[in-house]
Scaffold this active site. Sequence first.
Site, PDB file in Angstrom:
ATOM      1  N   MET A  84    -106.955  68.994 -26.622  1.00 34.25           N
ATOM      2  CA  MET A  84    -108.306  69.484 -26.866  1.00 34.25           C
ATOM      3  C   MET A  84    -108.643  69.515 -28.362  1.00 34.25           C
ATOM      4  O   MET A  84    -109.276  70.458 -28.851  1.00 34.25           O
ATOM      5  CB  MET A  84    -108.479  70.875 -26.250  1.00 34.25           C
ATOM      6  CG  MET A  84    -108.248  70.896 -24.738  1.00 34.25           C
ATOM      7  SD  MET A  84    -109.296  69.719 -23.842  1.00 34.25           S
ATOM      8  CE  MET A  84    -110.878  70.555 -23.986  1.00 34.25           C
ATOM      9  N   ASN A 101    -106.426  58.415 -23.515  1.00 33.92           N
ATOM     10  CA  ASN A 101    -106.930  59.755 -23.193  1.00 33.92           C
ATOM     11  C   ASN A 101    -107.357  59.768 -21.734  1.00 33.92           C
ATOM     12  O   ASN A 101    -107.734  58.742 -21.180  1.00 33.92           O
ATOM     13  CB  ASN A 101    -108.144  60.064 -24.088  1.00 33.92           C
ATOM     14  CG  ASN A 101    -108.727  61.440 -23.840  1.00 33.92           C
ATOM     15  OD1 ASN A 101    -107.995  62.429 -23.767  1.00 33.92           O
ATOM     16  ND2 ASN A 101    -110.042  61.523 -23.691  1.00 33.92           N
ATOM     17  N   HIS A 103    -110.079  61.750 -19.214  1.00 33.00           N
ATOM     18  CA  HIS A 103    -111.292  62.569 -19.306  1.00 33.00           C
ATOM     19  C   HIS A 103    -111.860  62.781 -17.900  1.00 33.00           C
ATOM     20  O   HIS A 103    -111.945  61.823 -17.124  1.00 33.00           O
ATOM     21  CB  HIS A 103    -112.321  61.867 -20.200  1.00 33.00           C
ATOM     22  CG  HIS A 103    -113.570  62.665 -20.397  1.00 33.00           C
ATOM     23  ND1 HIS A 103    -113.625  63.768 -21.233  1.00 33.00           N
ATOM     24  CD2 HIS A 103    -114.809  62.553 -19.837  1.00 33.00           C
ATOM     25  CE1 HIS A 103    -114.840  64.287 -21.190  1.00 33.00           C
ATOM     26  NE2 HIS A 103    -115.578  63.570 -20.350  1.00 33.00           N
ATOM     27  N   ASP A 139    -114.442  60.201 -26.509  1.00 32.83           N
ATOM     28  CA  ASP A 139    -114.589  59.787 -25.109  1.00 32.83           C
ATOM     29  C   ASP A 139    -115.334  58.454 -24.971  1.00 32.83           C
ATOM     30  O   ASP A 139    -116.154  58.274 -24.052  1.00 32.83           O
ATOM     31  CB  ASP A 139    -115.306  60.880 -24.276  1.00 32.83           C
ATOM     32  CG  ASP A 139    -114.527  62.190 -24.258  1.00 32.83           C
ATOM     33  OD1 ASP A 139    -113.290  62.139 -24.297  1.00 32.83           O
ATOM     34  OD2 ASP A 139    -115.162  63.248 -24.209  1.00 32.83           O
TER      35      ASP A 139
HETATM   36  C1  GRF Z   1    -107.852  67.240 -17.654  1.00 30.92           C
HETATM   37  O1  GRF Z   1    -108.873  67.525 -16.751  1.00 30.92           O
HETATM   38  C2  GRF Z   1    -108.249  66.121 -18.569  1.00 30.92           C
HETATM   39  O2  GRF Z   1    -109.161  65.246 -17.986  1.00 30.92           O
HETATM   40  C3  GRF Z   1    -108.900  66.838 -19.715  1.00 30.92           C
HETATM   41  O3  GRF Z   1    -108.156  68.020 -19.860  1.00 30.92           O
HETATM   42  C4  GRF Z   1    -107.616  68.379 -18.612  1.00 30.92           C
HETATM   43  C5  GRF Z   1    -106.147  68.646 -18.805  1.00 30.92           C
HETATM   44  O4  GRF Z   1    -105.539  69.175 -17.654  1.00 30.92           O
HETATM   45  N1  GRF Z   1    -108.886  66.010 -20.900  1.00 30.92           N
HETATM   46  P1  GRF Z   1    -103.965  69.384 -17.649  1.00 30.92           P
HETATM   47  O5  GRF Z   1    -103.616  70.215 -18.876  1.00 30.92           O
HETATM   48  O6  GRF Z   1    -103.305  68.050 -17.664  1.00 30.92           O
HETATM   49  O7  GRF Z   1    -103.670  70.133 -16.386  1.00 30.92           O
END
Ligand code: GRF
Length: 182
Positions: A84, A101, A103, A139
């Site tokens: 993030m 990445n 998304h 993105d």
């Molecule tokens: C996922 O939904 C991904 O698309 C977004 O962040 C979330 C991460 O989920 N970038 P996790 O930590 O892998 O459970």
Amino acid sequence: MASGSGSNFEALVHACRDGRLLAEVALLVVNNPGCSAQQRAKRLAVPCQVLNHRSMASREALDQALVTTFQSAGVDFLVMAGWMRVVTPTLINAFPDRLINIHPSLLPSFRGLDAVGQALAAGVTLAGCTAHLVCEEVDAGRILVQAAVPVLATDDHASLSARIQRQEHRILPLAVALACQG
Ligand code: GRF
């Protein structure tokens, strides 16, 4: 690279360990000390390093620390699996076409934060997820794999997120394989 729950990280580890992906998850880096992803790494016996952005002077400083860490670990492919933080050319240019990445939307729709909330607010009947190469624009890099899911009339944020995440866990290993094949 993960910041929170780490379910995509775990999905990648399982894909490698059960032979669906001919790779090894050599190292997890998290930016939030104590996050669930870090605990998953411990349970899965994957080395984990914390690089806390709060103690870095800038985005570039964090990205330079990432580059140094991954290069020293001999890593040749990176996955932002729920990372993030916005990344900079310092990281992107050190791993050209080797940084992807995941998304939770059908890009180019709903870039940025809370893509699932954006999809619900827009009233779309199809949502999904996208694995893509990372470029400077957030993105927006070249799309590798997408999966679509229905949005049901009964859905709330949690139920739609869960349906999308099941597809993320399926397409992320495919995207790594595709990107590695060039
Ligand atoms: C996922 O939904 C991904 O698309 C977004 O962040 C979330 C991460 O989920 N970038 P996790 O930590 O892998 O459970």
